[in-house]
Design a protein around this motif. Structure first.
Motif, PDB file in Angstrom:
ATOM      1  N   PRO A   9      43.627  53.038  44.478  1.00  0.00           N
ATOM      2  CA  PRO A   9      43.866  53.837  43.178  1.00  0.00           C
ATOM      3  C   PRO A   9      44.113  53.328  41.600  1.00  0.00           C
ATOM      4  CG  PRO A   9      45.788  52.704  44.611  1.00  0.00           C
ATOM      5  CD  PRO A   9      44.304  51.742  44.935  1.00  0.00           C
ATOM      6  N   GLY A  10      43.558  54.258  40.925  1.00  0.00           N
ATOM      7  CA  GLY A  10      43.856  53.985  39.437  1.00  0.00           C
ATOM      8  C   GLY A  10      43.686  55.160  38.542  1.00  0.00           C
ATOM      9  N   VAL A  11      43.244  54.759  37.521  1.00  0.00           N
ATOM     10  CA  VAL A  11      42.677  55.662  36.120  1.00  0.00           C
ATOM     11  C   VAL A  11      40.486  55.299  36.410  1.00  0.00           C
ATOM     12  CG1 VAL A  11      42.562  56.774  34.106  1.00  0.00           C
ATOM     13  CG2 VAL A  11      45.053  56.007  35.203  1.00  0.00           C
ATOM     14  N   ILE A  39      37.357  51.509  37.801  1.00  0.00           N
ATOM     15  CA  ILE A  39      38.966  51.975  37.967  1.00  0.00           C
ATOM     16  C   ILE A  39      39.595  50.898  37.062  1.00  0.00           C
ATOM     17  CG2 ILE A  39      40.590  52.334  39.677  1.00  0.00           C
ATOM     18  CD1 ILE A  39      37.673  53.226  41.458  1.00  0.00           C
ATOM     19  N   GLU A  40      40.849  52.210  35.828  1.00  0.00           N
ATOM     20  CA  GLU A  40      41.793  50.959  35.634  1.00  0.00           C
ATOM     21  C   GLU A  40      43.124  50.822  36.658  1.00  0.00           C
ATOM     22  OE1 GLU A  40      44.042  50.637  31.490  1.00  0.00           O
ATOM     23  OE2 GLU A  40      43.239  52.623  31.362  1.00  0.00           O
ATOM     24  N   VAL A  41      43.176  49.655  37.019  1.00  0.00           N
ATOM     25  CA  VAL A  41      44.949  49.323  37.197  1.00  0.00           C
ATOM     26  C   VAL A  41      45.515  48.031  36.853  1.00  0.00           C
ATOM     27  CG1 VAL A  41      46.060  48.710  39.754  1.00  0.00           C
ATOM     28  CG2 VAL A  41      44.087  49.877  39.731  1.00  0.00           C
ATOM     29  N   ASP A  65      40.536  60.769  35.101  1.00  0.00           N
ATOM     30  CA  ASP A  65      41.559  61.260  35.829  1.00  0.00           C
ATOM     31  C   ASP A  65      41.306  60.202  36.710  1.00  0.00           C
ATOM     32  OD1 ASP A  65      41.435  63.839  35.275  1.00  0.00           O
ATOM     33  OD2 ASP A  65      40.037  64.565  36.908  1.00  0.00           O
ATOM     34  N   GLU A  66      43.468  60.404  37.448  1.00  0.00           N
ATOM     35  CA  GLU A  66      43.556  59.142  39.054  1.00  0.00           C
ATOM     36  C   GLU A  66      42.934  59.417  40.032  1.00  0.00           C
ATOM     37  OE1 GLU A  66      47.861  58.531  38.988  1.00  0.00           O
ATOM     38  OE2 GLU A  66      47.743  58.461  37.338  1.00  0.00           O
ATOM     39  N   GLU A  68      42.662  58.025  44.214  1.00  0.00           N
ATOM     40  CA  GLU A  68      43.459  57.173  45.307  1.00  0.00           C
ATOM     41  C   GLU A  68      42.746  56.467  45.917  1.00  0.00           C
ATOM     42  OE1 GLU A  68      46.162  57.504  46.233  1.00  0.00           O
ATOM     43  OE2 GLU A  68      46.720  58.862  44.049  1.00  0.00           O
TER      44      GLU A  68
END
Length: 78
Positions: A9-11, A39-41, A65-66, A68
């Motif tokens: 999950p992330g951006v 994906i940025e976390v 967008d986020e 999952e």
């Protein structure tokens, strides 16, 4: 039709920075292991690599967008 799925999950970002071109434009070929997005976390950018090869027909997630874990982010026609 195969899909590329988010591995965490992330951006979701399709480009390394706002000024750069996308890692993989729609309509381009990808190989397994090729980076297609990040994906940025928690301020850490993690590469999202293709698990399948083929042509990316479309992305299902927009930049910023986020996502999952396990969510489809792109369709690949092998």
């Amino acid at each position: 039709m195969e899909t590329i799925k988010a591995t965490m999950p992330g951006v979701f970002y399709r480009r390394p920075s706002p000024e750069d071109d996308p890692f993989v434009p729609e309509g381009s070929s990808v190989s397994p292991g090729q980076t297609v997005a990040v994906i940025e976390v928690m301020k850490t950018f993690n590469e999202l690599k293709a698990e399948v090869g083929g042509t990316v027909t479309r992305f299902l997630i927009a930049d910023g967008d986020e996502v999952e874990m396990g969510q489809d982010v792109a369709e690949v026609d092998g």
